[in-house]
Design an enzyme around this catalytic site. Structure first.
Site, PDB file in Angstrom:
ATOM      1  N   ASN A  25      57.165 -32.480  41.245  1.00  0.00           N
ATOM      2  CA  ASN A  25      57.728 -31.967  40.000  1.00  0.00           C
ATOM      3  C   ASN A  25      58.748 -32.961  39.437  1.00  0.00           C
ATOM      4  O   ASN A  25      59.480 -33.622  40.175  1.00  0.00           O
ATOM      5  CB  ASN A  25      58.306 -30.563  40.159  1.00  0.00           C
ATOM      6  CG  ASN A  25      59.285 -30.387  41.294  1.00  0.00           C
ATOM      7  OD1 ASN A  25      59.208 -31.067  42.300  1.00  0.00           O
ATOM      8  ND2 ASN A  25      60.222 -29.467  41.136  1.00  0.00           N
ATOM      9  N   GLU A  52      61.633 -32.951  36.696  1.00  0.00           N
ATOM     10  CA  GLU A  52      62.446 -32.099  35.816  1.00  0.00           C
ATOM     11  C   GLU A  52      63.148 -32.914  34.733  1.00  0.00           C
ATOM     12  O   GLU A  52      63.100 -34.150  34.726  1.00  0.00           O
ATOM     13  CB  GLU A  52      63.446 -31.318  36.683  1.00  0.00           C
ATOM     14  CG  GLU A  52      62.712 -30.364  37.616  1.00  0.00           C
ATOM     15  CD  GLU A  52      63.637 -29.418  38.363  1.00  0.00           C
ATOM     16  OE1 GLU A  52      64.867 -29.607  38.346  1.00  0.00           O
ATOM     17  OE2 GLU A  52      63.099 -28.461  38.958  1.00  0.00           O
ATOM     18  N   CYS A  57      55.500 -29.596  36.420  1.00  0.00           N
ATOM     19  CA  CYS A  57      55.255 -29.189  37.806  1.00  0.00           C
ATOM     20  C   CYS A  57      54.490 -30.273  38.569  1.00  0.00           C
ATOM     21  O   CYS A  57      53.779 -31.102  37.977  1.00  0.00           O
ATOM     22  CB  CYS A  57      54.428 -27.912  37.844  1.00  0.00           C
ATOM     23  SG  CYS A  57      55.254 -26.445  37.225  1.00  0.00           S
ATOM     24  N   GLU A  63      51.846 -29.998  40.381  1.00  0.00           N
ATOM     25  CA  GLU A  63      50.386 -29.897  40.261  1.00  0.00           C
ATOM     26  C   GLU A  63      49.880 -30.607  39.011  1.00  0.00           C
ATOM     27  O   GLU A  63      48.859 -31.302  39.041  1.00  0.00           O
ATOM     28  CB  GLU A  63      49.961 -28.426  40.204  1.00  0.00           C
ATOM     29  CG  GLU A  63      50.258 -27.632  41.463  1.00  0.00           C
ATOM     30  CD  GLU A  63      51.633 -26.970  41.469  1.00  0.00           C
ATOM     31  OE1 GLU A  63      52.570 -27.518  40.842  1.00  0.00           O
ATOM     32  OE2 GLU A  63      51.778 -25.908  42.090  1.00  0.00           O
ATOM     33  N   CYS A 118      52.295 -21.894  39.533  1.00  0.00           N
ATOM     34  CA  CYS A 118      52.672 -21.089  38.361  1.00  0.00           C
ATOM     35  C   CYS A 118      51.452 -20.897  37.462  1.00  0.00           C
ATOM     36  O   CYS A 118      50.423 -21.563  37.618  1.00  0.00           O
ATOM     37  CB  CYS A 118      53.805 -21.765  37.602  1.00  0.00           C
ATOM     38  SG  CYS A 118      53.291 -23.172  36.606  1.00  0.00           S
ATOM     39  N   CYS A 157      50.052 -24.021  35.685  1.00  0.00           N
ATOM     40  CA  CYS A 157      49.315 -24.912  36.595  1.00  0.00           C
ATOM     41  C   CYS A 157      47.966 -24.324  36.978  1.00  0.00           C
ATOM     42  O   CYS A 157      46.987 -25.047  37.130  1.00  0.00           O
ATOM     43  CB  CYS A 157      50.146 -25.214  37.833  1.00  0.00           C
ATOM     44  SG  CYS A 157      51.523 -26.313  37.452  1.00  0.00           S
TER      45      CYS A 157
END
Ligand code: THU
Length: 161
Positions: A62, A64, A73, A75, A112, A115
């Site tokens: 990830n 940020e 993210c 993924e 999530c 994703c």
């Protein structure tokens, strides 16, 4: 009116040691790559490693941002890399691990919603179901046979045309 239901089975392993050697290695690599996450805001480090059909592996963490919604993210970082580095090569398996700085990462978390949608698109574009392996840094491991199971009644764009 009629009622319909959707259910799916997934496998639960007590530890990574119970996996096949290939899956075990992929999960161990996902755990290691959490160290490359850039998560100064959430301190929730996520690592993902994919086994591709051509033998290559691609990882993601990830990333940020001070403007929070800009963060990506693990993924989807992985998927973007795989699509560029190995265009049209199917992903067979994706292992996803996380490291919670509170030290509590003994149970799997799952991708999530955004994703799930992105992984599902990858399955569709490569015509290959992606096996998902989930775990924290230790403890139980879940194996989901194909990512699409995580997104029932999904939107796949088939009605766009
Ligand atoms: N995150 C992922 O990288 N993957 C997921 O499946 C869930 C959440 C990241 C996004 C954010 O950087 C941090 O975890 C906390 O939500």
């Amino acid at each position: 009116m009629k009622k319909q239901s959707i259910q799916f089975d997934y496998e639960v392993y007590a530890s990574v040691d119970q996996l096949t050697s290939e899956d075990m290695l992929l999960m161990k690599e996902a755990r290691e790559v959490t160290a490359k996450a850039y998560a100064p805001y959430s301190h929730f480090l996520v690592g993902a490693v994919a086994q591709l059909a051509n033998g290559a592996k691609v990882s993601g963490t990830n990333q940020e941002n001070a403007s929070f919604p800009v963060g990506v993210c693990a993924e989807r970082t992985l998927l973007a890399s795989a699509a560029m580095l190995h265009t049209d090569v199917p992903i067979l398996t994706m292992a996803i691990a996380y490291h919670n700085l509170n030290g509590e990462s003994g149970k799997p978390v799952s991708p999530c919603g955004m994703c799930r949608q992105a992984i599902h698109e990858y399955e569709n574009r490569t015509h290959q179901p992606i096996k998902i392996i989930l775990s924290g840094m230790k403890g139980e491991v879940y194996i989901i046979e194909k990512a699409s199971l995580l997104l029932p009644l999904s939107f796949d764009g088939s009605e766009l045309r």
